[in-house]
Design a protein around this motif. Sequence first.
Motif, PDB file in Angstrom:
ATOM      1  N   ALA A   1       0.827  -1.212   0.000  1.00 58.50           N
ATOM      2  CA  ALA A   1       0.000   0.000   0.000  1.00 58.50           C
ATOM      3  C   ALA A   1       0.857   1.255   0.000  1.00 58.50           C
ATOM      4  CB  ALA A   1      -0.924  -0.007   1.209  1.00 58.50           C
ATOM      5  N   SER A   2       2.028   1.186   0.641  1.00 58.17           N
ATOM      6  CA  SER A   2       2.889   2.367   0.684  1.00 58.17           C
ATOM      7  C   SER A   2       3.613   2.605  -0.633  1.00 58.17           C
ATOM      8  CB  SER A   2       3.909   2.235   1.823  1.00 58.17           C
ATOM      9  OG  SER A   2       4.875   1.257   1.500  1.00 58.17           O
ATOM     10  N   LEU A   3       3.663   1.581  -1.496  1.00 57.93           N
ATOM     11  CA  LEU A   3       4.357   1.709  -2.772  1.00 57.93           C
ATOM     12  C   LEU A   3       3.445   2.180  -3.896  1.00 57.93           C
ATOM     13  CD1 LEU A   3       6.524  -1.538  -2.731  1.00 57.93           C
ATOM     14  CD2 LEU A   3       7.266   0.791  -2.255  1.00 57.93           C
ATOM     15  N   ARG A   4       2.152   2.074  -3.693  1.00 57.61           N
ATOM     16  CA  ARG A   4       1.214   2.448  -4.743  1.00 57.61           C
ATOM     17  C   ARG A   4       0.224   3.472  -4.229  1.00 57.61           C
ATOM     18  NH1 ARG A   4      -0.172  -3.091  -7.969  1.00 57.61           N
ATOM     19  NH2 ARG A   4       1.984  -3.723  -8.214  1.00 57.61           N
ATOM     20  N   ALA A   5      -0.149   4.360  -5.103  1.00 54.46           N
ATOM     21  CA  ALA A   5      -1.128   5.374  -4.730  1.00 54.46           C
ATOM     22  C   ALA A   5      -2.224   5.406  -5.786  1.00 54.46           C
ATOM     23  CB  ALA A   5      -0.454   6.731  -4.624  1.00 54.46           C
ATOM     24  N   HIS A   6      -3.444   5.477  -5.328  1.00 55.19           N
ATOM     25  CA  HIS A   6      -4.595   5.539  -6.230  1.00 55.19           C
ATOM     26  C   HIS A   6      -5.481   6.709  -5.809  1.00 55.19           C
ATOM     27  CE1 HIS A   6      -3.609   1.570  -7.849  1.00 55.19           C
ATOM     28  NE2 HIS A   6      -3.425   1.184  -6.602  1.00 55.19           N
ATOM     29  N   SER A   7      -6.078   7.344  -6.777  1.00 58.50           N
ATOM     30  CA  SER A   7      -6.999   8.423  -6.469  1.00 58.50           C
ATOM     31  C   SER A   7      -8.029   8.547  -7.581  1.00 58.50           C
ATOM     32  CB  SER A   7      -6.243   9.747  -6.321  1.00 58.50           C
ATOM     33  OG  SER A   7      -7.150  10.800  -6.103  1.00 58.50           O
ATOM     34  N   THR A   8      -9.259   8.737  -7.170  1.00 61.44           N
ATOM     35  CA  THR A   8     -10.317   8.974  -8.160  1.00 61.44           C
ATOM     36  C   THR A   8     -10.652  10.462  -8.242  1.00 61.44           C
ATOM     37  OG1 THR A   8     -11.983   8.550  -6.456  1.00 61.44           O
ATOM     38  CG2 THR A   8     -11.332   6.678  -7.852  1.00 61.44           C
ATOM     39  N   ALA A   9      -9.958  11.263  -7.424  1.00 60.16           N
ATOM     40  CA  ALA A   9     -10.192  12.715  -7.454  1.00 60.16           C
ATOM     41  C   ALA A   9      -9.622  13.309  -8.735  1.00 60.16           C
ATOM     42  CB  ALA A   9      -9.531  13.369  -6.240  1.00 60.16           C
ATOM     43  N   PRO A  10     -10.198  14.402  -9.217  1.00 62.73           N
ATOM     44  CA  PRO A  10      -9.642  15.037 -10.417  1.00 62.73           C
ATOM     45  C   PRO A  10      -8.278  15.659 -10.123  1.00 62.73           C
ATOM     46  CG  PRO A  10     -11.506  16.290  -9.561  1.00 62.73           C
ATOM     47  CD  PRO A  10     -11.405  15.066  -8.729  1.00 62.73           C
ATOM     48  N   HIS A  11      -7.383  15.556 -11.072  1.00 61.51           N
ATOM     49  CA  HIS A  11      -6.034  16.118 -10.977  1.00 61.51           C
ATOM     50  C   HIS A  11      -5.729  16.884 -12.252  1.00 61.51           C
ATOM     51  CE1 HIS A  11      -5.764  13.110  -7.817  1.00 61.51           C
ATOM     52  NE2 HIS A  11      -4.659  13.714  -7.392  1.00 61.51           N
ATOM     53  N   LEU A  12      -4.879  17.886 -12.127  1.00 61.25           N
ATOM     54  CA  LEU A  12      -4.435  18.643 -13.293  1.00 61.25           C
ATOM     55  C   LEU A  12      -3.094  18.059 -13.742  1.00 61.25           C
ATOM     56  CD1 LEU A  12      -4.801  21.051 -15.218  1.00 61.25           C
ATOM     57  CD2 LEU A  12      -3.564  22.440 -13.539  1.00 61.25           C
ATOM     58  N   LEU A  13      -2.993  17.645 -15.009  1.00 58.71           N
ATOM     59  CA  LEU A  13      -1.767  17.055 -15.553  1.00 58.71           C
ATOM     60  C   LEU A  13      -1.261  17.902 -16.708  1.00 58.71           C
ATOM     61  CD1 LEU A  13      -2.910  13.305 -15.834  1.00 58.71           C
ATOM     62  CD2 LEU A  13      -1.731  14.404 -13.920  1.00 58.71           C
ATOM     63  N   THR A  14       0.040  18.149 -16.717  1.00 59.42           N
ATOM     64  CA  THR A  14       0.671  18.865 -17.829  1.00 59.42           C
ATOM     65  C   THR A  14       1.918  18.109 -18.244  1.00 59.42           C
ATOM     66  OG1 THR A  14      -0.072  20.960 -16.866  1.00 59.42           O
ATOM     67  CG2 THR A  14       1.566  21.083 -18.626  1.00 59.42           C
ATOM     68  N   HIS A  15       2.049  17.865 -19.531  1.00 62.40           N
ATOM     69  CA  HIS A  15       3.187  17.112 -20.068  1.00 62.40           C
ATOM     70  C   HIS A  15       4.211  18.076 -20.666  1.00 62.40           C
ATOM     71  CE1 HIS A  15       5.087  14.729 -23.450  1.00 62.40           C
ATOM     72  NE2 HIS A  15       5.451  14.081 -22.371  1.00 62.40           N
ATOM     73  N   TYR A  16       5.494  17.863 -20.322  1.00 63.18           N
ATOM     74  CA  TYR A  16       6.583  18.679 -20.866  1.00 63.18           C
ATOM     75  C   TYR A  16       7.535  17.774 -21.629  1.00 63.18           C
ATOM     76  CZ  TYR A  16       4.940  22.298 -17.707  1.00 63.18           C
ATOM     77  OH  TYR A  16       4.158  23.219 -17.058  1.00 63.18           O
ATOM     78  N   ASP A  17       7.624  17.991 -22.943  1.00 59.18           N
ATOM     79  CA  ASP A  17       8.534  17.162 -23.737  1.00 59.18           C
ATOM     80  C   ASP A  17       9.696  17.963 -24.322  1.00 59.18           C
ATOM     81  OD1 ASP A  17       7.163  18.567 -25.643  1.00 59.18           O
ATOM     82  OD2 ASP A  17       6.497  16.825 -26.780  1.00 59.18           O
ATOM     83  N   GLN A  18       9.821  19.220 -23.939  1.00 60.90           N
ATOM     84  CA  GLN A  18      10.953  20.042 -24.368  1.00 60.90           C
ATOM     85  C   GLN A  18      11.755  20.455 -23.139  1.00 60.90           C
ATOM     86  OE1 GLN A  18       9.203  23.255 -26.560  1.00 60.90           O
ATOM     87  NE2 GLN A  18       9.219  22.103 -28.477  1.00 60.90           N
ATOM     88  N   GLY A  19      13.069  20.271 -23.221  1.00 63.09           N
ATOM     89  CA  GLY A  19      13.935  20.519 -22.078  1.00 63.09           C
ATOM     90  C   GLY A  19      13.874  21.936 -21.551  1.00 63.09           C
ATOM     91  N   ALA A  20      13.943  22.925 -22.443  1.00 62.96           N
ATOM     92  CA  ALA A  20      13.958  24.323 -22.008  1.00 62.96           C
ATOM     93  C   ALA A  20      12.656  24.687 -21.294  1.00 62.96           C
ATOM     94  CB  ALA A  20      14.188  25.246 -23.197  1.00 62.96           C
ATOM     95  N   ALA A  21      11.533  24.232 -21.827  1.00 63.23           N
ATOM     96  CA  ALA A  21      10.231  24.513 -21.201  1.00 63.23           C
ATOM     97  C   ALA A  21      10.131  23.825 -19.841  1.00 63.23           C
ATOM     98  CB  ALA A  21       9.104  24.051 -22.112  1.00 63.23           C
ATOM     99  N   SER A  22      10.656  22.624 -19.758  1.00 61.90           N
ATOM    100  CA  SER A  22      10.632  21.889 -18.494  1.00 61.90           C
ATOM    101  C   SER A  22      11.475  22.588 -17.434  1.00 61.90           C
ATOM    102  CB  SER A  22      11.133  20.462 -18.711  1.00 61.90           C
ATOM    103  OG  SER A  22      11.120  19.745 -17.507  1.00 61.90           O
TER     104      SER A  22
END
Length: 198
Positions: free
Chosen positions: A39-60
């Motif tokens: 249980a300490s190694l895995r986390a689950h949530s059904t709550a809404p989350h904001l996700l943003t993906h960064y695939d460029q180094g400078a932007a990251s």
Amino acid sequence: LLKKIVLGAVGGILAVYLLFAIGLTVLEWIVRENPKVEASLRAHSTAPHLLTHYDQGAASFQRRLELVASAKTSIALEFFIYDVDDPSRLLTQALVRKAREGVQVRILVDFSAPVFKLKPAYARLLGEAGVKVRYYNTSAVYRLVSIQHRSHRKLLIVDGETVLTGVRNIANDYFDLSDHYNFLDSDLEVSGPIVKTV
């Protein structure tokens, strides 16, 4: 006779090493079967989350600086590589500024000899500025089994509310700043309740 002694010694060392390695593997299996550990190694949530993906180094890298600047109470970082080149200097300066403003700043960096750059002398200077630096696995090189246990996690957690994680360490070649080569990596920023678990 000398050849037999040398081969016997090498064979003995390898046998002991394999015994320890197998023992650690079995221990890991036992631990993973423990529901509390699982249980300490895995986390689950059904709550809404904001996700943003960064695939460029400078932007990251820019986003890292923005997150650090926005911190009000705490900043926690964990990296396998924390170099002492341009991006690390800029990030470190931003962390020192926040620590001097009263924000709790903690860094955990792997102590792997081939890539380790954030030496204790730097840690002392950062400590004087209010930044706590800790090292992951400082085992001596001769400890063949434990020396292999490295932390490849890359985390930046701000105020316990936002985490930026992925595969980028802190160094030029992770942020499109190297004139030799640059890694094609990605990061994911997550905001929401699951960050507390992270």
